[in-house]
Design an enzyme around this catalytic site. Structure first.
Site, PDB file in Angstrom:
ATOM      1  N   ARG A 122      71.917  20.042  50.214  1.00 38.48           N
ATOM      2  CA  ARG A 122      70.948  19.269  50.997  1.00 38.48           C
ATOM      3  C   ARG A 122      71.685  18.284  51.896  1.00 38.48           C
ATOM      4  O   ARG A 122      71.525  17.071  51.779  1.00 38.48           O
ATOM      5  CB  ARG A 122      69.971  18.600  50.057  1.00 38.48           C
ATOM      6  CG  ARG A 122      68.897  19.599  49.642  1.00 38.48           C
ATOM      7  CD  ARG A 122      68.045  19.102  48.556  1.00 38.48           C
ATOM      8  NE  ARG A 122      66.706  19.662  48.641  1.00 38.48           N
ATOM      9  CZ  ARG A 122      65.749  19.375  47.788  1.00 38.48           C
ATOM     10  NH1 ARG A 122      65.964  18.536  46.805  1.00 38.48           N
ATOM     11  NH2 ARG A 122      64.565  19.930  47.917  1.00 38.48           N
ATOM     12  N   GLN A 127      69.519  21.207  56.792  1.00 34.54           N
ATOM     13  CA  GLN A 127      68.105  20.850  56.621  1.00 34.54           C
ATOM     14  C   GLN A 127      67.164  21.995  56.991  1.00 34.54           C
ATOM     15  O   GLN A 127      66.162  22.214  56.327  1.00 34.54           O
ATOM     16  CB  GLN A 127      67.767  19.607  57.450  1.00 34.54           C
ATOM     17  CG  GLN A 127      67.756  18.369  56.570  1.00 34.54           C
ATOM     18  CD  GLN A 127      67.531  17.092  57.337  1.00 34.54           C
ATOM     19  OE1 GLN A 127      67.267  17.108  58.538  1.00 34.54           O
ATOM     20  NE2 GLN A 127      67.648  15.981  56.647  1.00 34.54           N
ATOM     21  N   ASP A 130      66.503  24.394  54.055  1.00 31.42           N
ATOM     22  CA  ASP A 130      66.108  23.815  52.770  1.00 31.42           C
ATOM     23  C   ASP A 130      64.789  24.426  52.283  1.00 31.42           C
ATOM     24  O   ASP A 130      63.708  23.842  52.434  1.00 31.42           O
ATOM     25  CB  ASP A 130      66.000  22.292  52.934  1.00 31.42           C
ATOM     26  CG  ASP A 130      65.759  21.587  51.612  1.00 31.42           C
ATOM     27  OD1 ASP A 130      65.561  22.280  50.597  1.00 31.42           O
ATOM     28  OD2 ASP A 130      65.761  20.345  51.602  1.00 31.42           O
ATOM     29  N   SER A 133      62.658  22.443  49.644  1.00 34.58           N
ATOM     30  CA  SER A 133      61.748  21.430  50.200  1.00 34.58           C
ATOM     31  C   SER A 133      60.518  22.088  50.821  1.00 34.58           C
ATOM     32  O   SER A 133      59.401  21.606  50.670  1.00 34.58           O
ATOM     33  CB  SER A 133      62.459  20.584  51.260  1.00 34.58           C
ATOM     34  OG  SER A 133      63.363  19.706  50.647  1.00 34.58           O
ATOM     35  N   TYR A 229      69.484  11.888  43.837  1.00 34.72           N
ATOM     36  CA  TYR A 229      68.636  12.596  42.876  1.00 34.72           C
ATOM     37  C   TYR A 229      68.515  11.809  41.579  1.00 34.72           C
ATOM     38  O   TYR A 229      69.451  11.087  41.199  1.00 34.72           O
ATOM     39  CB  TYR A 229      69.219  13.975  42.550  1.00 34.72           C
ATOM     40  CG  TYR A 229      69.029  14.925  43.686  1.00 34.72           C
ATOM     41  CD1 TYR A 229      67.816  15.582  43.849  1.00 34.72           C
ATOM     42  CD2 TYR A 229      70.029  15.134  44.616  1.00 34.72           C
ATOM     43  CE1 TYR A 229      67.610  16.424  44.917  1.00 34.72           C
ATOM     44  CE2 TYR A 229      69.836  15.972  45.686  1.00 34.72           C
ATOM     45  CZ  TYR A 229      68.622  16.619  45.831  1.00 34.72           C
ATOM     46  OH  TYR A 229      68.417  17.444  46.895  1.00 34.72           O
TER      47      TYR A 229
HETATM   48  P1  NAD Z   1      63.230  16.942  42.437  1.00 29.31           P
HETATM   49  O1  NAD Z   1      62.349  18.133  42.617  1.00 29.31           O
HETATM   50  O2  NAD Z   1      64.565  17.109  41.819  1.00 29.31           O
HETATM   51  O3  NAD Z   1      62.421  15.857  41.545  1.00 29.31           O
HETATM   52  C1  NAD Z   1      61.110  15.424  41.884  1.00 29.31           C
HETATM   53  C2  NAD Z   1      60.991  13.940  41.633  1.00 29.31           C
HETATM   54  O4  NAD Z   1      60.980  13.676  40.223  1.00 29.31           O
HETATM   55  C3  NAD Z   1      62.124  13.096  42.213  1.00 29.31           C
HETATM   56  O5  NAD Z   1      61.602  12.170  43.130  1.00 29.31           O
HETATM   57  C4  NAD Z   1      62.720  12.419  40.990  1.00 29.31           C
HETATM   58  O6  NAD Z   1      63.192  11.109  41.254  1.00 29.31           O
HETATM   59  C5  NAD Z   1      61.532  12.394  40.042  1.00 29.31           C
HETATM   60  N1  NAD Z   1      61.863  12.145  38.628  1.00 29.31           N
HETATM   61  C6  NAD Z   1      62.893  12.617  37.892  1.00 29.31           C
HETATM   62  N2  NAD Z   1      62.853  12.135  36.628  1.00 29.31           N
HETATM   63  C7  NAD Z   1      61.740  11.352  36.551  1.00 29.31           C
HETATM   64  C8  NAD Z   1      61.148  10.585  35.511  1.00 29.31           C
HETATM   65  N3  NAD Z   1      61.676  10.515  34.285  1.00 29.31           N
HETATM   66  N4  NAD Z   1      60.018   9.902  35.787  1.00 29.31           N
HETATM   67  C9  NAD Z   1      59.466   9.943  37.021  1.00 29.31           C
HETATM   68  N5  NAD Z   1      59.980  10.654  38.046  1.00 29.31           N
HETATM   69  C10 NAD Z   1      61.102  11.351  37.818  1.00 29.31           C
HETATM   70  O7  NAD Z   1      63.425  16.147  43.762  1.00 29.31           O
HETATM   71  P2  NAD Z   1      63.156  16.563  45.271  1.00 29.31           P
HETATM   72  O8  NAD Z   1      61.704  16.531  45.522  1.00 29.31           O
HETATM   73  O9  NAD Z   1      63.845  17.822  45.539  1.00 29.31           O
HETATM   74  O10 NAD Z   1      63.839  15.352  46.071  1.00 29.31           O
HETATM   75  C11 NAD Z   1      64.604  14.349  45.453  1.00 29.31           C
HETATM   76  C12 NAD Z   1      65.341  13.501  46.476  1.00 29.31           C
HETATM   77  O11 NAD Z   1      66.105  14.288  47.372  1.00 29.31           O
HETATM   78  C13 NAD Z   1      64.455  12.667  47.337  1.00 29.31           C
HETATM   79  O12 NAD Z   1      65.115  11.463  47.580  1.00 29.31           O
HETATM   80  C14 NAD Z   1      64.373  13.427  48.614  1.00 29.31           C
HETATM   81  O13 NAD Z   1      64.046  12.620  49.723  1.00 29.31           O
HETATM   82  C15 NAD Z   1      65.778  13.944  48.687  1.00 29.31           C
HETATM   83  N6  NAD Z   1      65.849  15.122  49.559  1.00 29.31           N
HETATM   84  C16 NAD Z   1      66.801  15.133  50.542  1.00 29.31           C
HETATM   85  C17 NAD Z   1      66.868  16.229  51.383  1.00 29.31           C
HETATM   86  C18 NAD Z   1      67.871  16.308  52.462  1.00 29.31           C
HETATM   87  O14 NAD Z   1      68.567  15.368  52.690  1.00 29.31           O
HETATM   88  N7  NAD Z   1      67.974  17.428  53.143  1.00 29.31           N
HETATM   89  C19 NAD Z   1      66.010  17.293  51.219  1.00 29.31           C
HETATM   90  C20 NAD Z   1      65.072  17.252  50.193  1.00 29.31           C
HETATM   91  C21 NAD Z   1      65.025  16.145  49.362  1.00 29.31           C
END
Ligand code: NAD
Length: 379
Positions: A122, A127, A130, A133, A229
């Site tokens: 990521r 992007q 992805d 996402s 993460y």
């Molecule tokens: P994910 O699917 O791994 O997890 C979903 C959510 O669950 C996350 O927000 C995580 O913090 C939360 N979580 C984990 N343990 C938890 C707990 N015990 N209680 C409550 N919540 C909990 O995550 P995701 O949706 O793939 O994205 C995570 C991060 O990555 C975000 O900051 C997102 O903005 C970032 N991201 C960046 C890019 C990029 O830069 N290209 C792309 C996608 C996501």
């Protein structure tokens, strides 16, 4: 270079790996594309629409497999499909290399080069590739619609001559990509939304979408890694979160859980008591069912009722919105394929900072350290 798309074999899978607009771009990049007849129908795309943009249509699945230089799929192909391909061919799709690594052993043994969309790093440059996402966005949206369809009340605040109808209350657990889309969708339908996440950065995003961010004192521990993460929390920190969630669950009509910790079992956020404390007629939609679930006792792809509360854990909501899910996925895989095509020929540069990390097997070797560790964990 022949890129092949087959009908997905899972009966509940309506997505297709390439949509016609992407096929057009690949043909412009001097690749040739062959589509198995009917592969696009689940996503409302006919053979004729593929033909019009220059794809060949074929009916013989085995012949398609053996002629493929690159097989693009949504879900991982079956073992016999890997074996029907020629040595050195490429497979690209959601291959589940971290949770089911051994299922890729036949591809390794057969000398295939496999790339997994789950492993695309990521980073900014990737992007457009992805797919996690993209699919999380679709799942978060659809989960709200399922919730709205199920509950015995409306979502928006209404003021009518017959009195005021209060808005529905939605609680979203995990405010990553899926959770944020769920918040946005629930707000558009007029619900009052609360959300919880262990990452402090999520608070601002939740508030910017009009939701209330629930905060709990986790004792100042580190909750996220360098990549942004969530990390696995101690049982004590998890319990603090669970207590807060149980309190807010009492007023919720719909709870959508999306919490994940990459490479780990999903954190348990609701136990039986939290579900028992909810109102009759409410619903919990556990989007983490495929990795163990955020709700105690939720069962992947099953619906059941406990204490008047429905609990469902759909594992493939993107397939229920096949046109847009396919469109997004198709653009993601096409952006990745563009890294593999040079002058219409297959060109694999494992030193590329997107191509290399996304590779699972190549020339008979496991290429990704996380996959190697996942394999060790099961043997
Ligand atoms: P994910 O699917 O791994 O997890 C979903 C959510 O669950 C996350 O927000 C995580 O913090 C939360 N979580 C984990 N343990 C938890 C707990 N015990 N209680 C409550 N919540 C909990 O995550 P995701 O949706 O793939 O994205 C995570 C991060 O990555 C975000 O900051 C997102 O903005 C970032 N991201 C960046 C890019 C990029 O830069 N290209 C792309 C996608 C996501």
């Amino acid at each position: 270079m022949n890129i092949v798309v087959l009908n997905e074999t899972d009966a509940s899978e309506a997505r297709v790996a390439l949509m016609p607009d992407s096929v057009k771009k690949l043909i412009a990049a001097k690749a040739s594309v062959t589509i198995e007849s009917g592969a696009g129908l689940g996503a409302a795309r006919t053979d004729d629409q593929y033909s019009e943009v220059g794809a060949a249509i074929a009916h013989d699945r085995n012949q398609l497999l053996s002629s493929a230089d690159v097989l693009v799929c949504v879900s991982r192909p079956a073992e016999e499909d890997f074996r029907a391909m020629k040595k050195g061919a490429v497979v690209l799709g959601f291959l589940r290399p971290l949770d089911e690594p051994a299922k890729l052993t036949p591809a390794l043994e057969h000398g295939l080069t496999t790339f997994s969309m789950e492993l695309v790093p990521r980073i900014t440059r990737a992007q457009a590739m992805d797919a996690l996402s993209s699919m999380a966005t679709v799942a978060g949206y659809k989960a709200v619609l399922l919730g709205a369809d199920h509950i015995p009340r409306m979502f928006p605040l209404l003021m009518t001559a017959a009195g005021t109808v209060p808005p529905a209350r939605v609680l979203v657990l995990g405010a990553g990509v899926a959770g944020l889309q769920a918040i946005a969708t629930a707000r558009r339908l007029g619900a009052v939304v609360e959300a919880y996440d262990v990452r402090a950065a999520a608070g601002e995003q939740v508030r910017s979408l009009g939701g209330t961010f629930l905060e709990v004192d986790l004792g100042g521990i580190q909750t996220e890694d360098k990549g942004g993460y969530a990390v696995e929390l101690s049982e004590e920190a998890l319990q603090r979160g669970r207590n807060l969630i149980a309190e807010h669950a009492k007023a919720a009509d719909v709870i959508i859980t999306t919490a994940q910790v990459p490479g780990r079992r999903a954190p348990l956020l609701m136990d039986e008591a939290a579900v028992a404390g909810m109102k009759r007629g409410s619903i919990v939609i556990d989007l983490s069912g495929a990795t163990g679930g955020n709700v105690r006792g939720s069962r992947p792809d099953e619906t059941f009722e406990r204490d008047g509360v429905q609990i469902i854990a759909p594992t493939n909501l993107p397939a229920t919105v096949p046109v847009h899910a396919s469109q997004l996925y198709s653009r993601n895989v096409t952006a990745f394929l563009n890294l593999l095509i040079k002058d219409g020929e297959l060109h694999l540069d494992m030193n590329d900072d997107v191509v290399g990390p996304s590779c699972v097997t190549h020339e008979g070797s496991w290429m990704n350290q996380r996959v190697v560790e996942a394999l060790k964990a099961i043997t």
